[in-house]
Scaffold this active site. Structure first.
Site, PDB file in Angstrom:
ATOM      1  N   GLY A 184       0.763  -1.241   0.000  1.00 35.20           N
ATOM      2  CA  GLY A 184       0.000   0.000   0.000  1.00 35.20           C
ATOM      3  C   GLY A 184       0.790   1.285   0.000  1.00 35.20           C
ATOM      4  O   GLY A 184       0.255   2.331  -0.355  1.00 35.20           O
ATOM      5  N   ASP A 185       2.052   1.239   0.393  1.00 29.85           N
ATOM      6  CA  ASP A 185       2.911   2.434   0.379  1.00 29.85           C
ATOM      7  C   ASP A 185       4.299   2.011  -0.090  1.00 29.85           C
ATOM      8  O   ASP A 185       5.313   2.297   0.548  1.00 29.85           O
ATOM      9  CB  ASP A 185       2.971   3.064   1.767  1.00 29.85           C
ATOM     10  CG  ASP A 185       3.607   4.464   1.761  1.00 29.85           C
ATOM     11  OD1 ASP A 185       3.809   5.014   0.658  1.00 29.85           O
ATOM     12  OD2 ASP A 185       3.908   4.990   2.837  1.00 29.85           O
ATOM     13  N   LEU A 186       4.319   1.323  -1.228  1.00 25.20           N
ATOM     14  CA  LEU A 186       5.530   0.626  -1.649  1.00 25.20           C
ATOM     15  C   LEU A 186       6.436   1.514  -2.487  1.00 25.20           C
ATOM     16  O   LEU A 186       6.751   1.219  -3.635  1.00 25.20           O
ATOM     17  CB  LEU A 186       5.150  -0.646  -2.414  1.00 25.20           C
ATOM     18  CG  LEU A 186       6.252  -1.708  -2.551  1.00 25.20           C
ATOM     19  CD1 LEU A 186       6.773  -2.138  -1.198  1.00 25.20           C
ATOM     20  CD2 LEU A 186       5.754  -2.903  -3.338  1.00 25.20           C
ATOM     21  N   ASN A 190      10.570   2.283   1.479  1.00 23.07           N
ATOM     22  CA  ASN A 190       9.997   1.227   2.304  1.00 23.07           C
ATOM     23  C   ASN A 190      10.436  -0.162   1.864  1.00 23.07           C
ATOM     24  O   ASN A 190       9.869  -1.172   2.303  1.00 23.07           O
ATOM     25  CB  ASN A 190       8.462   1.331   2.305  1.00 23.07           C
ATOM     26  CG  ASN A 190       7.976   2.490   3.135  1.00 23.07           C
ATOM     27  OD1 ASN A 190       8.689   2.990   4.006  1.00 23.07           O
ATOM     28  ND2 ASN A 190       6.758   2.951   2.875  1.00 23.07           N
TER      29      ASN A 190
END
Length: 279
Positions: A184-186, A190
């Protein structure tokens, strides 16, 4: 639970603390020889249970490794430390295959939160609503991932272009796919490269379209990205036209950045919306 990282980790893990480096996330060396990471989420209420639930949900067989959640209580999250390493082509290919395995584990619905995760979660420092739907991905993406952030961005954006995108999303979205289990926040920050491969941290996990994770990897650049994508596509072939849909899937993170930081991100979001309409 109040107190600093040292006091909190001692309480939560029942182990003495030898040294603390940094603030949040803090690197905490324990008396038993382990080193853990302690993050304080007081500034973002609900972020700790959301992240803890996300990490647990992403820990699937054959998926990318994620830190173990050692403790989550109130505003503190304590996880294992990811050892530092360097990116390599072999590790990138392995990441592509493991991302395919992660996505294939699926989700209950588009918009669904990880089990135990809150409805009102976070992506970075922006709020993100996770509510499962029985609608198509295109309908959900328009109402839950584009429209709220266009409104929040105010006059920074060419709203007419985004209206066109939302109206045409069913034809722009490509073939229907089942909900995937997304990090989701790749973005590249991250993805941590360790001696034993690539690890994923700081998720904004939810049920979504697998192309969204891949498009976010491309947004801010990732070492050996072409290798990651080729290994992914070989393992779990992507639908025809996926490359032309990258700007469509990048709209969400670009809108989030516009809301948080403004400036040039609004121009990038407008450009991505126009590119999505040209597919």
């Amino acid at each position: 639970m109040t107190g600093g990282a040292a006091e909190t980790v001692e309480r939560l893990l029942g182990v003495g603390v030898h040294r603390v480096s940094g603030r949040s996330p803090a690197r905490v060396e324990l008396d038993d020889g382990r080193t853990v990471v302690a993050k304080n989420g007081a500034a973002d209420p609900g972020s700790v249970p959301a992240e803890a639930a996300g990490l647990r949900w992403l820990a699937v067989p054959d998926g990318p490794p994620v830190p173990d959640v050692l403790a989550d209580h109130d505003e503190w999250l304590v996880t294992t430390l990811v050892p530092s390493g360097s990116p390599s082509s072999d590790a990138a290919a392995d990441l592509g295959r493991r991302l395919a395995a992660l996505h294939a584990n699926g989700a209950d619905a588009f918009g669904s939160a990880p089990p135990g995760g809150p409805e009102l979660a976070w992506i970075g420092r922006a709020r993100m609503r996770n509510v499962p739907t029985d609608r198509t991905w295109a309908e959900w993406y328009a109402t839950d991932r584009i429209e709220p952030y266009v409104r929040a961005a105010g006059g920074q954006l060419d709203t007419a272009v985004f209206d066109d995108v939302m109206n045409r999303l069913p034809e722009l979205a490509g073939p229907d796919e089942p909900p995937a289990r997304l990090h989701g926040d790749l973005w590249s920050g991250n993805v941590l490269w360790s001696p034993d491969g690539a690890w994923l941290v700081d998720p904004a996990a939810h049920g979504g379209h697998r192309e969204t994770d891949l498009a976010m990897l491309d947004l801010f650049g990732l070492p050996h990205l072409a290798t990651v994508l080729a290994a992914y596509d070989e393992t779990a072939p992507l639908a025809d036209g996926w490359r032309t849909r990258v700007p469509l899937h990048q709209l969400f993170p670009l809108l989030v950045h516009t809301v948080l930081f403004g400036g040039g991100y609004a121009g990038q979001a407008d450009a991505a919306a126009r590119a999505a309409l040209r597919t």
